[in-house]
Write an enzyme that holds these catalytic residues in place. Structure first.
Site, PDB file in Angstrom:
ATOM      1  N   HIS A 161      -3.861  -4.239   7.805  1.00  0.00           N
ATOM      2  CA  HIS A 161      -3.958  -3.120   8.745  1.00  0.00           C
ATOM      3  C   HIS A 161      -3.035  -3.288   9.940  1.00  0.00           C
ATOM      4  O   HIS A 161      -3.158  -4.241  10.706  1.00  0.00           O
ATOM      5  CB  HIS A 161      -5.383  -2.844   9.249  1.00  0.00           C
TER       6      HIS A 161
ATOM      7  N   GLU B 202     -11.248  -9.009   3.111  1.00  0.00           N
ATOM      8  CA  GLU B 202      -9.975  -8.635   3.720  1.00  0.00           C
ATOM      9  C   GLU B 202     -10.242  -8.486   5.211  1.00  0.00           C
ATOM     10  O   GLU B 202     -11.132  -7.739   5.626  1.00  0.00           O
ATOM     11  CB  GLU B 202      -9.428  -7.329   3.137  1.00  0.00           C
TER      12      GLU B 202
ATOM     13  N   ARG C 278      -9.211   8.159  -1.012  1.00  0.00           N
ATOM     14  CA  ARG C 278     -10.165   8.591   0.020  1.00  0.00           C
ATOM     15  C   ARG C 278     -11.046   9.704  -0.515  1.00  0.00           C
ATOM     16  O   ARG C 278     -10.657  10.448  -1.420  1.00  0.00           O
ATOM     17  CB  ARG C 278      -9.416   9.063   1.271  1.00  0.00           C
TER      18      ARG C 278
ATOM     19  N   HIS D 272       1.095   6.248   1.714  1.00  0.00           N
ATOM     20  CA  HIS D 272       1.882   7.207   2.508  1.00  0.00           C
ATOM     21  C   HIS D 272       3.086   7.776   1.768  1.00  0.00           C
ATOM     22  O   HIS D 272       3.719   8.713   2.264  1.00  0.00           O
ATOM     23  CB  HIS D 272       2.211   6.599   3.869  1.00  0.00           C
TER      24      HIS D 272
ATOM     25  N   GLU E 156      -8.675   0.586  -2.958  1.00  0.00           N
ATOM     26  CA  GLU E 156      -9.533   0.636  -1.762  1.00  0.00           C
ATOM     27  C   GLU E 156     -10.429   1.854  -1.903  1.00  0.00           C
ATOM     28  O   GLU E 156      -9.955   2.938  -2.245  1.00  0.00           O
ATOM     29  CB  GLU E 156      -8.689   0.807  -0.501  1.00  0.00           C
TER      30      GLU E 156
ATOM     31  N   HIS F  14      -5.558   3.722  -1.714  1.00  0.00           N
ATOM     32  CA  HIS F  14      -6.867   4.082  -1.155  1.00  0.00           C
ATOM     33  C   HIS F  14      -7.190   5.496  -1.601  1.00  0.00           C
ATOM     34  O   HIS F  14      -6.565   6.452  -1.149  1.00  0.00           O
ATOM     35  CB  HIS F  14      -6.793   3.992   0.381  1.00  0.00           C
TER      36      HIS F  14
ATOM     37  N   ARG G 277      -6.873  12.880   0.747  1.00  0.00           N
ATOM     38  CA  ARG G 277      -5.797  13.365   1.607  1.00  0.00           C
ATOM     39  C   ARG G 277      -4.425  12.797   1.232  1.00  0.00           C
ATOM     40  O   ARG G 277      -3.415  13.366   1.577  1.00  0.00           O
ATOM     41  CB  ARG G 277      -6.105  13.084   3.077  1.00  0.00           C
TER      42      ARG G 277
ATOM     43  N   THR H 273      -8.380   3.744   8.557  1.00  0.00           N
ATOM     44  CA  THR H 273      -9.611   2.943   8.583  1.00  0.00           C
ATOM     45  C   THR H 273      -9.713   2.212   9.925  1.00  0.00           C
ATOM     46  O   THR H 273      -8.909   1.331  10.219  1.00  0.00           O
ATOM     47  CB  THR H 273      -9.602   1.926   7.413  1.00  0.00           C
TER      48      THR H 273
ATOM     49  N   ASN I  33       0.860  -1.186   0.000  1.00  0.00           N
ATOM     50  CA  ASN I  33       0.000   0.000   0.000  1.00  0.00           C
ATOM     51  C   ASN I  33       0.901   1.243   0.000  1.00  0.00           C
ATOM     52  O   ASN I  33       1.692   1.435   0.924  1.00  0.00           O
ATOM     53  CB  ASN I  33      -0.891  -0.043   1.252  1.00  0.00           C
TER      54      ASN I  33
HETATM   55  N1  PXP Z   1      -5.960  -2.924   4.099  1.00  0.00           N
HETATM   56  C1  PXP Z   1      -6.944  -2.003   4.174  1.00  0.00           C
HETATM   57  C2  PXP Z   1      -8.306  -2.394   3.720  1.00  0.00           C
HETATM   58  C3  PXP Z   1      -6.687  -0.699   4.655  1.00  0.00           C
HETATM   59  O1  PXP Z   1      -7.680   0.193   4.725  1.00  0.00           O
HETATM   60  C4  PXP Z   1      -5.365  -0.368   5.022  1.00  0.00           C
HETATM   61  C5  PXP Z   1      -5.058   1.014   5.491  1.00  0.00           C
HETATM   62  O2  PXP Z   1      -5.303   1.926   4.477  1.00  0.00           O
HETATM   63  C6  PXP Z   1      -4.366  -1.344   4.898  1.00  0.00           C
HETATM   64  C7  PXP Z   1      -4.698  -2.631   4.456  1.00  0.00           C
HETATM   65  C8  PXP Z   1      -2.937  -1.074   5.227  1.00  0.00           C
HETATM   66  O3  PXP Z   1      -2.811  -0.767   6.556  1.00  0.00           O
HETATM   67  P1  PXP Z   1      -1.409  -0.247   7.100  1.00  0.00           P
HETATM   68  O4  PXP Z   1      -1.122   1.034   6.378  1.00  0.00           O
HETATM   69  O5  PXP Z   1      -1.660  -0.056   8.555  1.00  0.00           O
HETATM   70  O6  PXP Z   1      -0.392  -1.294   6.789  1.00  0.00           O
END
Ligand code: PXP
Length: 240
Positions: A194, A153, A47, A12, A72, A45, A51, A103, A9
């Site tokens: 997550h 998920e 959003r 960031h 996402e 994601h 952001r 989330t 992901n």
């Molecule tokens: N999976 C989903 C569905 C999420 O919403 C997120 C956070 O955006 C993640 C995985 C990844 O989480 P993390 O950034 O804490 O590794």
């Protein structure tokens, strides 16, 4: 079932870029670089408040990425329209609150059932595999199956927090294991994500039947010290 997949992901990377309003670092570059070093898929994601990832990132990444893109998104009409237009390989539907930092929990499948069913149906018609982000419990797995989801998920935030704090996590581990087994029995593909870091990945990968881990914040943070390449290498070794 093949090797467990690692989805990166890259939200960031966009957070850092947006902090200065510049076009650097580039999420597209992070996506391509992650692919080069072993990522099996890329998650973004989009959003509602944009952001981090913005629409242009989705357009560019979808165009250039040669591994599956997992989008996402919140269950809204606007997001459905975007997904149908750009056709990522996967969509993961997540609950979204404007004020949350990240989330915070799984979807409320009861509250949203009619709309979720419609979204899943429409995405399926475009051959987009749809996943629902849920809490680890049997009821949510069953509801996800009834809604026609291809995948679930599992929200791993709670167990990761317990592990990080050095607290007992066996109850949560059992809940996740049971949910994974039940989903597998129902023919649903299971992803998890997550809050995962090296330690929690090691623990969670003891559960057989999770086909994909989606990891973001820790990878981008740890990459400051060891680089995305080494981070991916370490995670792949842990989850293989
Ligand atoms: N999976 C989903 C569905 C999420 O919403 C997120 C956070 O955006 C993640 C995985 C990844 O989480 P993390 O950034 O804490 O590794």
């Amino acid at each position: 079932m093949g090797k467990t997949r690692l989805g990166i992901n890259i939200d960031h990377v966009a957070t850092v870029r947006n902090a200065r309003g510049e076009n650097y670092p580039s999420p597209l570059r992070a996506a391509l670089f992650s692919k080069k070093h072993g990522a099996d898929s890329i998650t973004i994601h989009l959003r509602e408040d944009r952001r981090h990832i913005v629409d242009q990132d989705l357009v560019e990444i979808k165009k250039k990425l040669k591994i599956p893109l997992n989008l996402e998104m919140a269950p809204t009409k606007q997001m459905l329209k975007i997904a149908l237009k750009y056709k990522p390989e996967y969509v993961c539907i997540v609950p979204e609150k404007r004020k949350e930092v990240t989330t915070e929990g799984g979807l409320n499948l009861k509250k949203n059932s009619n709309f979720l069913k419609k979204i899943i149906y429409k995405l399926k018609r475009k051959k987009i595999r749809t996943s629902l982000f849920i809490e680890p419990n049997l009821k949510s797995v069953l509801d996800a199956s009834k809604l026609g989801a291809d995948c679930i998920e599992i929200h791993t935030g709670k167990i990761c927090n317990l592990i990080n704090k050095g607290q007992k996590y066996s109850k949560e581990f059992t809940k996740i294991s049971r949910s994974v087994n039940f989903a597998n029995d129902l023919g649903i593909e299971v992803h998890a994500g997550h809050g995962i870091n090296f330690q929690s990945a090691k623990i969670l990968s003891k559960i057989k039947g999770i086909e994909e881990f989606n990891i973001g914040h820790f990878i981008i943070g740890e990459s400051i010290f060891i680089g995305i390449k080494n981070c991916i290498k370490k995670f792949k070794k842990i989850i293989k």
